[in-house]
Scaffold this motif. Structure first.
Motif, short mmCIF file in Angstrom:
data_model
loop_
_atom_site.label_atom_id
_atom_site.label_comp_id
_atom_site.label_asym_id
_atom_site.label_seq_id
_atom_site.Cartn_x
_atom_site.Cartn_y
_atom_site.Cartn_z
N LEU A 36 0.00 -1.04 0.17
CA LEU A 36 0.37 0.54 -0.08
C LEU A 36 0.64 1.21 0.14
O LEU A 36 1.88 1.59 0.59
CB LEU A 36 -0.72 -0.06 1.39
CG LEU A 36 -1.98 1.20 1.74
CD1 LEU A 36 -3.42 1.10 0.50
CD2 LEU A 36 -2.28 1.27 2.72
N ILE A 37 0.81 2.08 -1.04
CA ILE A 37 1.71 3.47 -0.83
C ILE A 37 -0.13 4.41 -0.19
O ILE A 37 -0.50 4.46 -0.69
CB ILE A 37 1.22 4.32 -2.25
CG1 ILE A 37 2.51 3.59 -3.17
CG2 ILE A 37 1.96 6.10 -2.67
CD1 ILE A 37 2.95 3.82 -4.24
N ASN A 38 0.50 4.54 0.60
CA ASN A 38 -0.48 5.41 2.26
C ASN A 38 0.24 7.29 1.54
O ASN A 38 0.66 7.69 2.25
CB ASN A 38 0.28 5.17 3.25
CG ASN A 38 -0.61 5.60 4.25
OD1 ASN A 38 -1.81 6.17 3.78
ND2 ASN A 38 -0.45 5.23 5.31
N LEU A 39 -1.37 7.20 0.71
CA LEU A 39 -1.24 9.08 1.14
C LEU A 39 -2.48 8.98 1.94
O LEU A 39 -2.32 10.98 2.20
CB LEU A 39 -2.31 9.29 -0.11
CG LEU A 39 -0.77 8.81 -1.21
CD1 LEU A 39 -1.78 9.04 -3.56
CD2 LEU A 39 -0.16 9.15 -1.92
N ALA A 40 -2.29 8.71 2.80
CA ALA A 40 -3.14 9.40 3.88
C ALA A 40 -1.49 9.70 5.52
O ALA A 40 -2.25 10.58 6.45
CB ALA A 40 -4.11 8.45 4.72
N TYR A 41 -0.69 9.83 5.17
CA TYR A 41 0.59 10.90 5.84
C TYR A 41 -0.28 11.59 6.19
O TYR A 41 0.28 12.03 7.00
CB TYR A 41 1.87 10.34 4.84
CG TYR A 41 2.78 8.62 5.75
CD1 TYR A 41 2.87 8.99 6.24
CD2 TYR A 41 2.23 8.02 4.59
CE1 TYR A 41 3.34 7.81 7.05
CE2 TYR A 41 3.26 6.31 5.46
CZ TYR A 41 3.44 6.53 7.17
OH TYR A 41 4.14 5.44 7.59
N GLY A 42 -0.25 12.41 4.65
CA GLY A 42 -0.72 13.96 5.23
C GLY A 42 -1.58 14.31 6.22
O GLY A 42 -0.80 15.16 7.56
N PHE A 43 -2.59 13.61 6.95
CA PHE A 43 -3.58 13.63 7.69
C PHE A 43 -2.85 13.35 9.39
O PHE A 43 -3.11 13.40 10.15
CB PHE A 43 -4.76 12.44 7.49
CG PHE A 43 -5.92 12.57 8.51
CD1 PHE A 43 -6.47 13.58 9.10
CD2 PHE A 43 -6.03 11.07 8.67
CE1 PHE A 43 -7.22 13.04 10.20
CE2 PHE A 43 -6.82 10.37 9.80
CZ PHE A 43 -8.02 11.29 10.80
N PRO A 96 -3.58 -2.42 -5.61
CA PRO A 96 -2.43 -0.84 -5.22
C PRO A 96 -3.40 0.74 -5.60
O PRO A 96 -2.96 1.50 -4.65
CB PRO A 96 -0.94 -0.52 -6.28
CG PRO A 96 -0.93 -2.77 -5.87
CD PRO A 96 -2.57 -2.86 -6.39
N VAL A 97 -4.15 -0.09 -7.07
CA VAL A 97 -4.65 2.06 -7.02
C VAL A 97 -6.06 2.14 -6.06
O VAL A 97 -5.59 3.01 -6.15
CB VAL A 97 -5.55 1.97 -8.84
CG1 VAL A 97 -5.75 3.06 -9.00
CG2 VAL A 97 -4.05 1.94 -9.41
N ARG A 98 -6.33 0.95 -5.58
CA ARG A 98 -7.67 1.54 -5.03
C ARG A 98 -7.16 1.56 -3.72
O ARG A 98 -7.29 2.63 -3.16
CB ARG A 98 -8.63 0.34 -4.96
CG ARG A 98 -9.39 -0.45 -6.06
CD ARG A 98 -10.06 -1.86 -5.63
NE ARG A 98 -10.65 -2.04 -6.89
CZ ARG A 98 -11.98 -2.54 -6.12
NH1 ARG A 98 -12.64 -1.80 -5.68
NH2 ARG A 98 -12.89 -3.08 -7.31
N GLY A 99 -5.77 1.38 -3.20
CA GLY A 99 -5.55 1.77 -1.95
C GLY A 99 -5.22 3.13 -1.66
O GLY A 99 -5.47 4.05 -1.06
N MET A 100 -4.47 3.64 -2.94
CA MET A 100 -4.02 4.64 -2.91
C MET A 100 -4.88 5.79 -3.56
O MET A 100 -5.05 7.24 -2.49
CB MET A 100 -2.88 5.33 -4.87
CG MET A 100 -1.51 4.57 -4.52
SD MET A 100 -1.16 4.96 -5.94
CE MET A 100 -0.89 6.54 -6.54
N ILE A 101 -6.40 5.94 -3.95
CA ILE A 101 -7.04 6.58 -4.10
C ILE A 101 -7.69 6.63 -2.93
O ILE A 101 -7.84 7.60 -2.40
CB ILE A 101 -8.52 5.94 -5.21
CG1 ILE A 101 -7.96 6.68 -6.09
CG2 ILE A 101 -9.99 6.79 -5.22
CD1 ILE A 101 -8.48 4.93 -7.45
#
Length: 296
Positions: A36-43, A96-101
Motif C-alpha cells: 500500500l502506498i499510503n497517501l494518508a500520511y498527510g492526515f 494498489p490503485v484502490r489503496g492510493m485513492i
C-alpha cells in the motif's frame, strides 16, 4: 560560502535527513510489506501534531509527554487508516490503485475535518528539548537540532531491532521479502497490516512533533512532509531502509544547500529536479529491490 555557513548547511542537512528519513522509512515499509502506498500520511502527520498540541494545552507541557502523545496519536491514526482503507479492500482486484485513492480520500477528508475542528490558525508546540546550545567550531548546535537527530535515530533503530528480533517483526520482514510466500506459510495479511500501520503511523507522529520545533502545526501542514517522504522513499527504492536513509541524506543536503544559496522558494524545484535525475539513472531507486521480488 564560509566555514560557518558550511557547518550550518551540514547540520541542517543531517536534521532534515533524520526527520524526513523517518517518514520515508515508514512509507517504504508500508509499501513493501502490505503493498500500500499510503497517501494518508498527510492526515496522520497533522493529526499527530494536534494530538501533541492538545496534550501540551490541557494535560502537561513536559516535552517527553508531548512527544509521546504525538507518537501515540500517529499510531492510532495509522490504525484508523488501516481499518478504513486497507482491511476492506486489500484482497480486491487492482488493490494498489484502490489503496492510493482510498488513502488520498482519507487524507483530504481528515485534513478538512481538522480544519473544521481546530480552525485555520496555526498552533505551536512548547520546546521539547529545551533552549540550550553548544558550539561546534563556528557553528551553534541548538538543543532542538541535537534532540531531533538523537530521537529520530534512536526510534528508527528501535523499530529495526524490533523487526529483527520479535515474531511480529519477523513476519513483517517476511512480507517485505516475499508477500506470496509469507501468505503461503500462514502469515496473516490483515494482522500484519495492523502492526505495520501502527508502527509507521507512530513514525509519522514522531516526525510531526520533531518538525513542529521548526514549523507550525496546521490542518494541511502534513502535505509537504508527505510529498517529501514519498519522494525520498521512491528515490531510495521502495522496500529498502538503507536506500531511504541514503536518499534522505542526499535530499536533506539539497534542501539545506538550496535554502542558503538560492532561497527557500527554490527548494521544491531543485528537489524534484534531483529526484528526476536519480530516477532516470536508477529507475527502481537507489537500492530498490522490492519490485523484482513482487514480480518473481
Amino acid at each position: 560560502m564560509g566555514l560557518a555557513d558550511l557547518g550550518f548547511v551540514l547540520i541542517n542537512a543531517v536534521v532534515l535527513a533524520c526527520i524526513y528519513g523517518t517518514l520515508a522509512i515508514g512509507i517504504s515499509i508500508t509499501w513493501s510489506s502490505v503493498g500500500l502506498i499510503n497517501l494518508a500520511y498527510g492526515f496522520i502527520y497533522a493529526a499527530a501534531g494536534y494530538g501533541a498540541w492538545m496534550t501540551a494545552q490541557h494535560i502537561t507541557g513536559n516535552g517527553a509527554m508531548v512527544l509521546a502523545a504525538g507518537v501515540l496519536t500517529g499510531a492510532l491514526a495509522g490504525l484508523f487508516v488501516c481499518a478504513l482503507a486497507f482491511i476492506p479492500i486489500h484482497d480486491k482486484p487492482n488493490f494498489p490503485v484502490r489503496g492510493m485513492i482510498a488513502t488520498l480520500a482519507i487524507s483530504l477528508i481528515g485534513m478538512q475535518t481538522l480544519l473544521w475542528v481546530f480552525g485555520p490558525l496555526s498552533k505551536n508546540l512548547p520546546e521539547i528539548f529545551g533552549s540550550g546550545s553548544v558550539m561546534l567550531g563556528d557553528t551553534a548546535l541548538t538543543a532542538d537540532k541535537i534532540g531531533n537527530v538523537l530521537v529520530s535515530i534512536g526510534f528508527v533503530a528501535a523499530v529495526v531491532m524490533w523487526m529483527r528480533s520479535s515474531r511480529r517483526g519477523l513476519e513483517i520482514r517476511a512480507m517485505m521479502m516475499n508477500p506470496h510466500a509469507a501468505a503461503i506459510v500462514g502469515i496473516g495479511v490483515r494482522r500484519t497490516g495492523f502492526y505495520v500501520m501502527a508502527i509507521t503511523g507512530a513514525m509519522a507522529g514522531l516526525a510531526a512533533v520533531l518538525l513542529s520545533q521548526t514549523y507550525y502545526i496546521s490542518p494541511f501542514g502534513g502535505l509537504t512532509p508527505m510529498i517529501k517522504g514519498v519522494s525520498i522513499a521512491l528515490c531510495g527504492g521502495l522496500g529498502s531502509v538503507q536506500g531511504a536513509i541514503i536518499a534522505a541524506v542526499i535530499l536533506g543536503l539539497n534542501e539545506a544547500l538550496t535554502s542558503v544559496v538560492l532561497g527557500g522558494q527554490y527548494v521544491l524545484i531543485t528537489q524534484f529536479l534531483l529526484i528526476i535525475v536519480i530516477l532516470l539513472i536508477r529507475p527502481r531507486g537507489i537500492a530498490g529491490i522490492v519490485d523484482r521480488a513482487r514480480e518473481a
